[in-house]
Design a protein around this motif. Structure first.
Motif, PDB file in Angstrom:
ATOM      1  N   ASP A 160       0.813  -1.224   0.000  1.00 38.78           N
ATOM      2  CA  ASP A 160       0.000   0.000   0.000  1.00 38.78           C
ATOM      3  C   ASP A 160       0.845   1.272   0.000  1.00 38.78           C
ATOM      4  OD1 ASP A 160      -1.921  -1.880   0.106  1.00 38.78           O
ATOM      5  OD2 ASP A 160      -2.434  -1.578   2.232  1.00 38.78           O
ATOM      6  N   THR A 161       1.957   1.253   0.707  1.00 36.27           N
ATOM      7  CA  THR A 161       2.793   2.475   0.742  1.00 36.27           C
ATOM      8  C   THR A 161       3.819   2.478  -0.387  1.00 36.27           C
ATOM      9  OG1 THR A 161       2.509   2.557   3.137  1.00 36.27           O
ATOM     10  CG2 THR A 161       4.318   3.867   2.205  1.00 36.27           C
ATOM     11  N   LEU A 162       4.458   1.321  -0.600  1.00 31.07           N
ATOM     12  CA  LEU A 162       5.521   1.280  -1.635  1.00 31.07           C
ATOM     13  C   LEU A 162       4.970   0.857  -2.988  1.00 31.07           C
ATOM     14  CD1 LEU A 162       8.559  -0.213   0.328  1.00 31.07           C
ATOM     15  CD2 LEU A 162       7.890   2.177   0.049  1.00 31.07           C
ATOM     16  N   GLY A 163       3.715   0.403  -3.024  1.00 29.96           N
ATOM     17  CA  GLY A 163       3.083   0.107  -4.318  1.00 29.96           C
ATOM     18  C   GLY A 163       3.636  -1.123  -5.013  1.00 29.96           C
ATOM     19  N   ALA A 164       4.184  -2.047  -4.225  1.00 29.41           N
ATOM     20  CA  ALA A 164       4.767  -3.245  -4.845  1.00 29.41           C
ATOM     21  C   ALA A 164       3.723  -4.349  -4.952  1.00 29.41           C
ATOM     22  CB  ALA A 164       5.951  -3.733  -3.998  1.00 29.41           C
ATOM     23  N   GLU A 165       4.023  -5.312  -5.842  1.00 26.34           N
ATOM     24  CA  GLU A 165       3.170  -6.505  -5.979  1.00 26.34           C
ATOM     25  C   GLU A 165       3.631  -7.507  -4.916  1.00 26.34           C
ATOM     26  OE1 GLU A 165       3.438  -8.171  -9.934  1.00 26.34           O
ATOM     27  OE2 GLU A 165       2.843 -10.135  -9.089  1.00 26.34           O
ATOM     28  N   VAL A 166       2.730  -7.911  -4.038  1.00 25.17           N
ATOM     29  CA  VAL A 166       3.100  -8.768  -2.904  1.00 25.17           C
ATOM     30  C   VAL A 166       2.252 -10.037  -2.917  1.00 25.17           C
ATOM     31  CG1 VAL A 166       3.404  -8.847  -0.388  1.00 25.17           C
ATOM     32  CG2 VAL A 166       3.649  -6.669  -1.591  1.00 25.17           C
TER      33      VAL A 166
END
Ligand SMILES: CC[C@H](C(=O)O)C(=O)SCCNC(=O)CCNC(=O)[C@H](O)C(C)(C)COP(=O)(O)OP(=O)(O)OC[C@H]1O[C@@H](n2cnc3c(N)ncnc32)[C@H](O)[C@@H]1OP(=O)(O)O
Ligand code: CO
Length: 135
Positions: free
Chosen positions: A25-31
């Protein structure tokens, strides 16, 4: 050439959900979603990066190999680096021939990506736990 790409950097975390939320949510990465790895005594979450991955680790079960690490580092911390190799047995034999220690019984185990992995003693690699994965 023995080691190739940096496949992942592993971070032991006290709270997988909080780490997931931060990176997604903060770094916008795919997790990825959490995956229990009972053979390795951890639950893993993978963060996909353009050029590598972050592997979140949390202890799973009684004898987790990362339990003491988390006790020593309650806020979490970088746990290991994973390098890719194209032939894990050739890599193992070269490491042993150079007097370097393989953790466990020198036999590769299947890791999180369904590929054979080995772990090398941190004291032989400048205080850094190294994992090699055959890709
Ligand atoms: C699902 C698979 C997934 C994948 O990517 O495919 C994984 O990555 S699974 C990851 C979890 N599994 C492992 O890490 C297996 C290999 N690790 C081990 O066997 C242990 O973690 C070990 C032996 C490296 C350390 O275990 P422990 O902390 O219980 O042992 P000690 O307290 O005796 O520590 C010995 C000595 O090493 C130092 N140490 C411990 N962990 C690390 C680390 N991550 N990086 C660097 N150094 C580490 C510790 O401080 C001790 O040093 P000393 O100077 O003697 O205090
Ligand atoms: Co790993």
């Amino acid at each position: 050439m023995m080691i190739g790409r940096l496949n992942h950097v592993a971070i032991v975390v006290p709270d997988l959900e909080a780490a997931t939320k931060l990176y997604r949510d903060t770094l916008g990465a795919e997790v990825s979603s959490p995956k229990d790895q009972p053979d390795h005594g951890v639950t893993t979450v993978f963060v996909e990066l353009p050029n590598s991955k972050i592997e979140f680790l949390h202890p799973l079960g009684e004898n987790s190999p990362v339990a003491k690490f988390l006790e020593r580092n309650p806020a979490g911390g970088i746990h290991h680096l994973c390098y890719e190799v194209d032939d894990i047995y050739a890599a193992r034999d070269r490491l042993l021939a150079d007097g370097l220690r393989i953790l466990g019984d020198d036999e590769p185990k299947i890791g999180a990506h369904g590929k054979p992995v080995l772990f090398l003693h941190p004291k032989d690699f400048n205080g850094t736990l190294v994992e090699i994965e055959q890709v």
